[in-house]
Design an enzyme around this catalytic site. Structure first.
Site, PDB file in Angstrom:
ATOM      1  N   GLN A 440       0.843  -1.185   0.000  1.00 29.00           N
ATOM      2  CA  GLN A 440       0.000   0.000   0.000  1.00 29.00           C
ATOM      3  C   GLN A 440       0.880   1.237   0.000  1.00 29.00           C
ATOM      4  O   GLN A 440       1.922   1.277   0.662  1.00 29.00           O
ATOM      5  CB  GLN A 440      -0.926   0.020   1.221  1.00 29.00           C
ATOM      6  CG  GLN A 440      -1.971  -1.080   1.204  1.00 29.00           C
ATOM      7  CD  GLN A 440      -2.891  -1.027   2.418  1.00 29.00           C
ATOM      8  OE1 GLN A 440      -2.523  -0.454   3.439  1.00 29.00           O
ATOM      9  NE2 GLN A 440      -4.064  -1.623   2.295  1.00 29.00           N
ATOM     10  N   GLY A 441       0.465   2.239  -0.779  1.00 28.14           N
ATOM     11  CA  GLY A 441       1.218   3.479  -0.865  1.00 28.14           C
ATOM     12  C   GLY A 441       0.303   4.674  -0.769  1.00 28.14           C
ATOM     13  O   GLY A 441      -0.889   4.556  -0.470  1.00 28.14           O
ATOM     14  N   GLY A 442       0.886   5.831  -1.030  1.00 25.89           N
ATOM     15  CA  GLY A 442       0.108   7.050  -0.933  1.00 25.89           C
ATOM     16  C   GLY A 442      -0.954   7.164  -2.000  1.00 25.89           C
ATOM     17  O   GLY A 442      -1.938   7.882  -1.829  1.00 25.89           O
ATOM     18  N   GLY A 444      -2.489   4.359  -3.550  1.00 23.24           N
ATOM     19  CA  GLY A 444      -3.455   3.273  -3.584  1.00 23.24           C
ATOM     20  C   GLY A 444      -2.877   1.964  -3.077  1.00 23.24           C
ATOM     21  O   GLY A 444      -1.786   1.922  -2.499  1.00 23.24           O
ATOM     22  N   THR A 445      -3.628   0.877  -3.321  1.00 21.07           N
ATOM     23  CA  THR A 445      -3.248  -0.464  -2.870  1.00 21.07           C
ATOM     24  C   THR A 445      -2.944  -1.326  -4.090  1.00 21.07           C
ATOM     25  O   THR A 445      -3.671  -1.282  -5.097  1.00 21.07           O
ATOM     26  CB  THR A 445      -4.383  -1.111  -2.058  1.00 21.07           C
ATOM     27  OG1 THR A 445      -4.718  -0.252  -0.965  1.00 21.07           O
ATOM     28  CG2 THR A 445      -3.952  -2.460  -1.514  1.00 21.07           C
ATOM     29  N   ASP A 559       9.362  11.783  -7.065  1.00 25.45           N
ATOM     30  CA  ASP A 559       9.299  10.979  -5.825  1.00 25.45           C
ATOM     31  C   ASP A 559      10.259   9.790  -5.931  1.00 25.45           C
ATOM     32  O   ASP A 559       9.887   8.633  -5.713  1.00 25.45           O
ATOM     33  CB  ASP A 559       7.877  10.511  -5.568  1.00 25.45           C
ATOM     34  CG  ASP A 559       7.690  10.022  -4.118  1.00 25.45           C
ATOM     35  OD1 ASP A 559       8.556  10.337  -3.270  1.00 25.45           O
ATOM     36  OD2 ASP A 559       6.689   9.329  -3.846  1.00 25.45           O
TER      37      ASP A 559
END
Length: 642
Positions: A440-442, A444-445, A559
């Site tokens: 999971q990240g900023g 979504g999953t 990023d």
């Protein structure tokens, strides 16, 4: 007279020998009953006469010697004609019938002898009596045969009397006379009641017949002429006076013998499957055969027969079969005959009004069925229409229109490899099961999924985003669709029909670089040597160089960090997560946006100017290089004091 006594002694001796043979023959054990299909090799007919079991022709086809039938070639008939003979009593068989519900014993009709007196040239003037040979002695010990009460003694002739004798004495007899006063017509029409013909019934209590003796009662034998005497079935007895020469020329009379089959031996009776009955008891229509006790000549025995509604041979396994009463004449009249086991039923015939009612019922049922099918069809149509409208709304809400606008803006340079349906992705991820979550990240999953063709993919389900953040999602789709580099994660397709947007990537099996550098576990058994670290650094640099310089439009990742660097099966670096990326035109040097990126990797100048440049990505790459060399995290509480 002396000659007669000598003949009687001879008969008694012959009978004694025959009785001993019968005793020996009767001691054999009763064999088990054969199956109705097991005797197909046995000949069951001879000379047009049916030979049912227990009778039979040939070895293993009959029960015992009493029932053996020999099929001989006839000497009197046409060439090749065969006639059946009962072996034990040496008599020609006319017909054989099995027991039934009306008559509890079987019947066999044989050709019996005709005793004559004065019917040939050699004996026309003889005054002595004549006796038939003792070939009607069929009721000795062990014999299954007996004379039925359907037989009678018949004598035809004038001035003579006939006597029927057994081993002890005379049983019965009758005497006839002739009167010249009767006319020829009266003689022809007269009954067998003493004039030129007489008859007598046989008592069942004295059945052992040795022979029939004819004696002359007239003083003028030559005048009286031919006389004959014989035993015969009442059906064959002469109704009117017939000339004795006709009987003499025929040479035989039909005698009815009853026969029984003692099935008191349970070893034989039980396999038959017949129901044990008592006289006058009832049975079910499903009982094919019955067996019951009977009594004859001082001996009790059990005999079997096919029940009403069945036909066949009760002495064979499954020998009684159902009669189809509906095939022939039946008593149903205008009704419909329905065959049933052992019986039949008559169903009322459907009249025209009843047919109309049935047709009306069928039409109503058909109408109801069509109505239900119509409702179901309408429901499915509405459901499908609703799903289409919902998918269109999702497509619109998830930036489908914005994506189309981007495609037009990029002059068609965006090459989407595949558009997935929501149904396909739900099946691939087990309806987005938590067991399939890879991370999971900023943005979504990510779920691990397998497509129908067997390909493993990574499905990124974005978090619920507002219309303000929808541009970021479409931006990632457009950017990744333009990228074709071995060190950048490839986008396989997307789905905009779901509540939240979904992206489908190629699956990278070995996780991210952050875990390999900082998390020690049994699964991280790959050694991060200096050669590997150097190769990973070169591959990341190549990916950034491609995005900044070689892409059709320069792309800033914004990023770059070790958690966004994935490792494939050969531990090659793959740059991922373009949710905050931006592309710039040649005339545009920077974009003024909100702060994007991760603390520890962000360019300090970006905080001051809020301008993100390619040097900002290079700064983040430098932090990753330090992380590769030192193995330290960018932010650590251990270094706060330093």
């Amino acid at each position: 007279m002396k000659k007669t006594k000598t003949y009687q002694v001879f008969c008694i001796a012959a009978l004694s020998v025959l009785t001993l043979q019968l005793i020996n023959g009767s001691s054999a054990a009763t064999p088990p009953p054969p199956n109705s299909n097991s005797s197909t090799s046995c000949n069951r007919a001879c000379g047009g006469v049916s030979i049912p079991f227990p009778f039979g022709i040939g070895k293993d086809c009959y029960l015992n010697g009493w029932y053996e039938v020999i099929c001989n070639t006839s000497t009197s008939g046409s060439s090749g004609t065969t006639v059946p003979f009962l072996s034990r009593i040496n008599s020609e068989v006319v017909n054989i019938s099995l027991p039934d519900g009306k008559k509890l014993y079987g019947v066999v009709h044989i050709k019996g002898p005709v005793t004559s007196l004065g019917c040939s040239s050699s004996s026309s003037s003889s005054q002595v009596s004549e006796m038939s040979l003792p070939n009607l002695n069929v009721t000795g010990r062990g014999s299954p045969y007996f004379l039925t009460d359907e037989n009678c003694l018949v004598m035809v002739g004038c001035g003579t009397k006939a006597l029927m004798k057994d081993i002890e004495s005379e049983i019965l007899g009758c005497e006839s006379s002739c009167e010249d006063s009767k006319s020829s017509e009266e003689v022809t029409n007269s009954k067998c009641d003493g004039y030129k013909c007489c008859q007598a019934r046989i008592p069942l209590e004295r059945p052992q017949v040795i022979g029939i003796n004819i004696e002359n009662t007239s003083a003028t034998r030559g005048k009286e002429g031919c006389s004959v005497a014989f035993l015969t079935n009442k059906r064959y007895a002469p109704m009117n006076v017939t000339e004795p020469e006709q009987f003499h020329a025929g040479g035989y009379a039909v005698v009815e013998l009853g026969w029984y089959f003692d099935t008191s031996d349970s070893r034989y009776r039980n396999p038959l499957g017949c129901r044990n009955m008592t006289r006058y008891s009832s049975y079910s229509s499903f009982d094919k055969c019955s067996c019951e006790y009977d009594y004859f000549s001082g001996m009790s025995y059990r005999i079997c027969y096919c029940n009403y509604g069945y036909t066949g041979n009760p002495y064979l396994r499954h020998g009684c079969i159902d009669i189809d009463e509906c095939e022939g004449h039946h008593n149903c009249g205008e009704g419909t005959c329905v065959n049933m086991p052992g019986t039949h039923s008559c169903e009322p015939k459907i009249t025209k009004p009843e047919k109309a009612s049935v047709l009306q019922g069928v039409l109503i049922s058909l109408g109801v069925l069509l109505f239900v099918l119509g409702i179901l069809g309408l429901y499915k149509f509405i459901k499908k229409r609703t799903r289409i409208i919902r998918n269109k709304n999702f497509f619109k809400r998830n930036g489908g229109l914005l994506l189309k606008q981007q495609l037009i803006t990029k002059n068609g340079n965006v090459d989407m490899s595949r558009i997935f349906s929501s149904k396909e992705l739900k099946k691939a991820t087990d309806n987005f099961s938590m067991n399939r979550v890879l991370g999971q990240g900023g943005q979504g999953t990510v779920y691990k999924g397998m497509l129908a063709e067997g390909r493993i993919v990574a499905v990124k389900r974005s978090k619920v985003v507002g219309e303000g953040k929808m541009e970021e999602f479409i931006n990632e789709v457009v950017l990744l669709s333009q990228i074709n580099h071995r060190n950048i994660v490839k986008l396989l397709g997307c789905c905009l029909e779901t509540e939240v947007p979904v992206l489908v990537y190629e699956y990278i099996p070995n996780g991210d670089l952050f875990k390999r550098l900082h998390e020690k576990s049994e699964s991280n058994d790959y050694t991060m040597t200096w050669e590997v670290r150097l190769r990973i650094a070169i591959e990341i640099a190549g990916a950034l160089s491609y995005m900044h310089s070689a892409a059709s439009i320069p792309i800033y990742h914004r990023d770059i960090k070790t958690t966004n660097i994935l490792l494939d099966e050969k531990y090659r670096a793959k740059v991922s997560d373009f949710g905050t990326s931006r592309s710039i035109t040649i005339a545009q040097t920077h974009l003024t946006t909100l702060v994007a990126g991760t603390f520890g990797y962000m360019d300090p100048e970006y905080f001051l100017s809020s301008q993100y440049t390619d040097k900002s990505d290079v700064y983040s790459f430098g932090v990753v290089l330090v992380e590769l060399i030192t193995g330290e995290k960018p932010l650590s509480r251990k270094r706060i004091g330093n």
